[in-house]
Design a protein around this motif. Structure first.
Motif, PDB file in Angstrom:
ATOM      1  N   GLU A 195     -23.730 -33.203  25.978  1.00  0.00           N
ATOM      2  CA  GLU A 195     -25.129 -33.008  25.567  1.00  0.00           C
ATOM      3  C   GLU A 195     -25.167 -32.480  24.126  1.00  0.00           C
ATOM      4  OE1 GLU A 195     -28.309 -33.613  26.860  1.00  0.00           O
ATOM      5  OE2 GLU A 195     -28.810 -32.828  24.882  1.00  0.00           O
ATOM      6  N   SER A 196     -26.060 -33.059  23.305  1.00  0.00           N
ATOM      7  CA  SER A 196     -26.113 -32.656  21.889  1.00  0.00           C
ATOM      8  C   SER A 196     -27.198 -31.631  21.590  1.00  0.00           C
ATOM      9  CB  SER A 196     -26.315 -33.884  20.994  1.00  0.00           C
ATOM     10  OG  SER A 196     -27.569 -34.478  21.274  1.00  0.00           O
TER      11      SER A 196
ATOM     12  N   HIS B  98     -29.961 -40.809  24.894  1.00  0.00           N
ATOM     13  CA  HIS B  98     -30.973 -41.448  24.068  1.00  0.00           C
ATOM     14  C   HIS B  98     -31.889 -40.359  23.519  1.00  0.00           C
ATOM     15  CE1 HIS B  98     -29.491 -44.353  26.909  1.00  0.00           C
ATOM     16  NE2 HIS B  98     -30.328 -44.011  27.877  1.00  0.00           N
ATOM     17  N   TRP B  99     -32.973 -40.796  22.956  1.00  0.00           N
ATOM     18  CA  TRP B  99     -34.090 -39.934  22.498  1.00  0.00           C
ATOM     19  C   TRP B  99     -34.035 -39.589  21.026  1.00  0.00           C
ATOM     20  CZ3 TRP B  99     -34.834 -35.482  26.679  1.00  0.00           C
ATOM     21  CH2 TRP B  99     -35.144 -36.069  27.917  1.00  0.00           C
ATOM     22  N   ASN B 100     -32.853 -39.572  20.401  1.00  0.00           N
ATOM     23  CA  ASN B 100     -32.785 -39.100  19.015  1.00  0.00           C
ATOM     24  C   ASN B 100     -32.799 -40.259  18.024  1.00  0.00           C
ATOM     25  OD1 ASN B 100     -32.674 -36.566  20.069  1.00  0.00           O
ATOM     26  ND2 ASN B 100     -30.447 -36.411  19.972  1.00  0.00           N
TER      27      ASN B 100
ATOM     28  N   SER C 237     -22.169 -37.492  21.705  1.00  0.00           N
ATOM     29  CA  SER C 237     -21.417 -38.263  22.698  1.00  0.00           C
ATOM     30  C   SER C 237     -20.289 -39.085  22.069  1.00  0.00           C
ATOM     31  CB  SER C 237     -22.364 -39.203  23.444  1.00  0.00           C
ATOM     32  OG  SER C 237     -23.012 -40.059  22.530  1.00  0.00           O
TER      33      SER C 237
ATOM     34  N   GLU D   2     -20.489 -38.765  31.782  1.00  0.00           N
ATOM     35  CA  GLU D   2     -21.924 -38.962  31.539  1.00  0.00           C
ATOM     36  C   GLU D   2     -22.232 -38.570  30.093  1.00  0.00           C
ATOM     37  OE1 GLU D   2     -24.532 -35.895  33.126  1.00  0.00           O
ATOM     38  OE2 GLU D   2     -26.079 -37.362  33.582  1.00  0.00           O
TER      39      GLU D   2
ATOM     40  N   TYR E 213     -28.971 -33.649  29.656  1.00  0.00           N
ATOM     41  CA  TYR E 213     -30.354 -33.179  29.840  1.00  0.00           C
ATOM     42  C   TYR E 213     -30.323 -31.925  30.730  1.00  0.00           C
ATOM     43  CZ  TYR E 213     -35.406 -33.467  30.818  1.00  0.00           C
ATOM     44  OH  TYR E 213     -36.742 -33.185  30.974  1.00  0.00           O
TER      45      TYR E 213
ATOM     46  N   THR F  54     -28.599 -35.373  37.265  1.00  0.00           N
ATOM     47  CA  THR F  54     -27.720 -36.479  37.674  1.00  0.00           C
ATOM     48  C   THR F  54     -26.269 -35.990  37.755  1.00  0.00           C
ATOM     49  OG1 THR F  54     -29.228 -38.140  36.807  1.00  0.00           O
ATOM     50  CG2 THR F  54     -26.908 -38.779  36.989  1.00  0.00           C
TER      51      THR F  54
ATOM     52  N   ASP G 243     -26.357 -42.304  29.004  1.00  0.00           N
ATOM     53  CA  ASP G 243     -27.764 -41.890  29.101  1.00  0.00           C
ATOM     54  C   ASP G 243     -28.144 -40.992  27.921  1.00  0.00           C
ATOM     55  OD1 ASP G 243     -30.231 -41.829  30.313  1.00  0.00           O
ATOM     56  OD2 ASP G 243     -29.673 -40.434  31.908  1.00  0.00           O
TER      57      ASP G 243
ATOM     58  N   GLY H   2     -25.368 -37.545  27.646  1.00  0.00           N
ATOM     59  CA  GLY H   2     -26.766 -37.123  27.804  1.00  0.00           C
ATOM     60  C   GLY H   2     -26.939 -36.368  29.108  1.00  0.00           C
TER      61      GLY H   2
HETATM   62  C1  LIG Z   1     -32.528 -39.379  29.164  1.00  0.00           C
HETATM   63  S1  LIG Z   1     -31.907 -37.754  28.898  1.00  0.00           S
HETATM   64  C2  LIG Z   1     -30.498 -37.689  29.960  1.00  0.00           C
HETATM   65  C3  LIG Z   1     -30.886 -37.531  31.406  1.00  0.00           C
HETATM   66  C4  LIG Z   1     -29.760 -37.143  32.350  1.00  0.00           C
HETATM   67  N1  LIG Z   1     -28.596 -38.001  32.210  1.00  0.00           N
HETATM   68  C5  LIG Z   1     -30.271 -37.235  33.780  1.00  0.00           C
HETATM   69  O1  LIG Z   1     -30.035 -38.278  34.421  1.00  0.00           O
HETATM   70  O2  LIG Z   1     -30.931 -36.300  34.230  1.00  0.00           O
HETATM   71  C6  LIG Z   1     -31.171 -37.948  27.324  1.00  0.00           C
HETATM   72  C7  LIG Z   1     -30.357 -36.746  26.859  1.00  0.00           C
HETATM   73  O3  LIG Z   1     -29.429 -37.206  25.871  1.00  0.00           O
HETATM   74  C8  LIG Z   1     -29.291 -36.210  24.888  1.00  0.00           C
HETATM   75  N2  LIG Z   1     -28.737 -36.896  23.711  1.00  0.00           N
HETATM   76  C9  LIG Z   1     -29.377 -37.691  22.831  1.00  0.00           C
HETATM   77  N3  LIG Z   1     -28.526 -38.174  21.923  1.00  0.00           N
HETATM   78  C10 LIG Z   1     -27.304 -37.679  22.233  1.00  0.00           C
HETATM   79  C11 LIG Z   1     -25.997 -37.823  21.681  1.00  0.00           C
HETATM   80  N4  LIG Z   1     -25.772 -38.601  20.614  1.00  0.00           N
HETATM   81  N5  LIG Z   1     -24.981 -37.173  22.275  1.00  0.00           N
HETATM   82  C12 LIG Z   1     -25.177 -36.391  23.364  1.00  0.00           C
HETATM   83  N6  LIG Z   1     -26.387 -36.213  23.929  1.00  0.00           N
HETATM   84  C13 LIG Z   1     -27.434 -36.853  23.373  1.00  0.00           C
HETATM   85  C14 LIG Z   1     -30.698 -35.666  24.736  1.00  0.00           C
HETATM   86  O4  LIG Z   1     -30.712 -34.398  24.123  1.00  0.00           O
HETATM   87  C15 LIG Z   1     -31.186 -35.646  26.174  1.00  0.00           C
HETATM   88  O5  LIG Z   1     -30.933 -34.424  26.789  1.00  0.00           O
END
Ligand SMILES: C[S@@+](CC[C@H](N)C(=O)[O-])C[C@H]1O[C@@H](n2cnc3c(N)ncnc32)[C@H](O)[C@@H]1O
Length: 228
Positions: A73-74, A124-126, A99, A49, A53, A57, A122, A51
């Motif tokens: 997770e970042s 995203h966000w950044n 990731s 997985e 968060y 999940t 999953d 992301g």
């Molecule tokens: C939509 S949430 C993930 C939700 C989680 N998978 C769930 O189902 O509960 C997005 C997460 O991705 C992390 N994120 C964003 N860019 C990332 C990256 N390049 N590498 C790892 N994590 C990242 C964010 O900090 C955030 O916690």
């Protein structure tokens, strides 16, 4: 006062204080049923997985499969939160970092790349959206896999919501690198958005040819063309 704490400590405090509300998959019931069918039929040997968060999940995957789960997770805050929450579940390995770097590292592990892998993308966000780079890495290094991408446009059902961060960062089929599209088969949820609950986030499932028959046979997915 809490904001004066370093992010890792704040994450632990947050995890200790806040109830575990989410059941994973954005609390979407149809999605959860779809993922249950997919995991039970595919029987992955590892789930990766991107992301984590809050780890909802990730925890669902642990509750619904016997396989190893790697999650990346970042954000220090969320990494620490998830670490605290998931620390008692031995089948879960948490990685702190980007990731793409994590997938690069995993791809050099021959034991990992040889396994039947379910990717749940999953992250995203950044500002940097890693999705295309993640897919490039998977296509270059893995052969036995299925990819699920959360927060993705379902292009014939506008009731599903999805992420759009502007030009080149809209989670739709154009984000899947063109050079890979003719090697992948795509599926949307069979449930209409009107039947979905909670956040109604869209999703797409991708497979190379080797698992096409398996996905064609699932009752909760329907094929969609990848041409755009
Ligand atoms: C939509 S949430 C993930 C939700 C989680 N998978 C769930 O189902 O509960 C997005 C997460 O991705 C992390 N994120 C964003 N860019 C990332 C990256 N390049 N590498 C790892 N994590 C990242 C964010 O900090 C955030 O916690």
């Amino acid at each position: 006062m809490a904001s004066a704490l370093p992010p890792r400590l704040r994450g632990r405090v947050g995890a200790a204080l806040s109830p575990r509300e989410s059941m994973g998959f954005n609390d979407q019931e149809r999605r959860t049923e779809m993922m249950l069918e997919l995991v039970a039929s595919f029987e992955p040997e590892v789930i990766i997985e991107t992301g984590t968060y809050q780890g909802a999940t990730t925890e669902w995957f642990a509750d619904n499969s016997n396989t190893q789960i790697v999650t990346v997770e970042s954000s220090e805050w969320f990494f620490s939160y998830a670490q605290y929450r998931l620390s008692q579940i031995p089948q879960i390995e948490l990685i702190f970092g980007n990731s793409v770097s994590a997938l690069q590292e995993l791809s050099s592990n021959l034991d990992i790349v040889a396994r039947k892998t379910l990717f749940y993308l999953d992250a995203h966000w950044n500002e940097y959206l890693p999705l295309a780079d993640e897919i490039d890495l998977i296509m270059a290094n893995w052969s036995d896999f299925i990819i699920v991408i959360d927060d993705f446009e379902v292009d014939d059902d506008a009731g599903y919501t999805f992420d759009d961060y502007g030009p080149g960062k809209r989670l739709d089929k154009t984000l899947i690198p063109a050079k890979h599209r003719d090697q992948l088969f795509a599926y949307y949820p069979k449930a209409k958005s009107s039947e979905e609950t909670s956040h109604k986030r869209g999703v797409i499932v991708l497979t190379p040819k080797r698992h096409k028959d398996l996905l064609d046979g699932l009752s909760l997915l329907r094929p969609t063309p990848l041409s755009v």
